[in-house]
Scaffold this active site. Sequence first.
Site, PDB file in Angstrom:
ATOM      1  N   ALA A  62       0.735  -1.059  -0.073  1.00  0.00           N
ATOM      2  CA  ALA A  62      -0.049  -0.066  -0.117  1.00  0.00           C
ATOM      3  C   ALA A  62       0.719   1.227  -0.196  1.00  0.00           C
ATOM      4  O   ALA A  62       2.209   1.435   0.431  1.00  0.00           O
ATOM      5  CB  ALA A  62      -0.950   0.033   1.112  1.00  0.00           C
ATOM      6  N   GLY A 107       0.436  -5.516   0.374  1.00  0.00           N
ATOM      7  CA  GLY A 107      -0.698  -5.721  -0.613  1.00  0.00           C
ATOM      8  C   GLY A 107      -0.028  -6.334  -2.041  1.00  0.00           C
ATOM      9  O   GLY A 107      -0.709  -7.160  -2.550  1.00  0.00           O
ATOM     10  N   GLU A 110      -0.320  -9.912  -1.194  1.00  0.00           N
ATOM     11  CA  GLU A 110      -1.655 -10.380  -1.264  1.00  0.00           C
ATOM     12  C   GLU A 110      -2.162 -10.477  -2.595  1.00  0.00           C
ATOM     13  O   GLU A 110      -3.040 -11.356  -2.889  1.00  0.00           O
ATOM     14  CB  GLU A 110      -2.546  -9.309  -0.384  1.00  0.00           C
ATOM     15  CG  GLU A 110      -2.272  -9.166   1.178  1.00  0.00           C
ATOM     16  CD  GLU A 110      -3.055  -8.508   1.831  1.00  0.00           C
ATOM     17  OE1 GLU A 110      -3.709  -8.591   2.774  1.00  0.00           O
ATOM     18  OE2 GLU A 110      -2.666  -6.961   1.557  1.00  0.00           O
ATOM     19  N   GLU A 130       2.797  -6.007   7.920  1.00  0.00           N
ATOM     20  CA  GLU A 130       1.893  -4.788   8.333  1.00  0.00           C
ATOM     21  C   GLU A 130       1.998  -4.808   9.955  1.00  0.00           C
ATOM     22  O   GLU A 130       1.885  -3.735  10.375  1.00  0.00           O
ATOM     23  CB  GLU A 130       0.361  -5.190   7.943  1.00  0.00           C
ATOM     24  CG  GLU A 130       0.180  -4.907   6.365  1.00  0.00           C
ATOM     25  CD  GLU A 130       0.429  -6.208   5.482  1.00  0.00           C
ATOM     26  OE1 GLU A 130      -0.076  -6.343   4.516  1.00  0.00           O
ATOM     27  OE2 GLU A 130       1.212  -7.053   6.166  1.00  0.00           O
TER      28      GLU A 130
END
Length: 262
Positions: A62, A107, A110, A130
């Site tokens: 992110a 991300g 992911e 994270e």
Amino acid sequence: MPRILLDTDGPVATVRLDHPPMNAFDSLQREALSACARRLADDDAVRAVVLYGGERLFAAGADIKALAAMRPEEVRGWNRALQRTFDEIARLPMPVVAAVTGYALGGGMELALAADYRVAADDAILGQPEVQLGIMPGSGGTQRLVRLIGPSRAKNLLMTGRRVGAEEALRLGLVDEVVRPDAVLDTALGYARRLAEGPPAALEAIKEAVDHGGDVGLSAGLALERSLFTGVFGTQDAAAGIRSFLEHGPGKARFTGSDGDA
């Protein structure tokens, strides 16, 4: 500036993240990826997809600066949208192959988890860091990772936020193949082309059975399998495949992608 580049070569589409320097997911990147996923889902000519971030890296997650400026209610909407976008990638009816170079973090990892198969460079670094920011993965990391490598190994990566190299990722089952950095894209494309030669209806049904059967009990999963098997059996590709096997032996069928009645 484009954030996603889509290139189609016959039945294989390559989705290239194009948000330098780190391919971070801001709103424009997410919206472009979502639009690309919807376009691919409606394209019957595409039979396999490769996700690629470029020679330098896959995606570093992110946009932390943008995230830090958000209020909690804004974060909720942003997270819901990013999770939905990765779900759109995971739900594509055709096989999806991630070609992972450099970093695949947060991300980025992911997104790689939303693929069906992952090819990684031998110097790739993957992780869900994270927790080191005082937060947690929110776009599929806690759910897809545990289904891929099991709860204990997933908790280790998620709770420590540690990064793993390609060889450890291979041992964990986080990636499926490790190659030289300059061979990642070609390897992923080669695998995608091989899958694209298969019967699309059967591949889609296998993907649905595996992805959704694991979310229900065994009896319900077997019922789903029976239903999908019956549907695939009635396709023209099934008729062609069985006829080719009987006449020429295994592995010689040519599939057209026809899914009408046999």
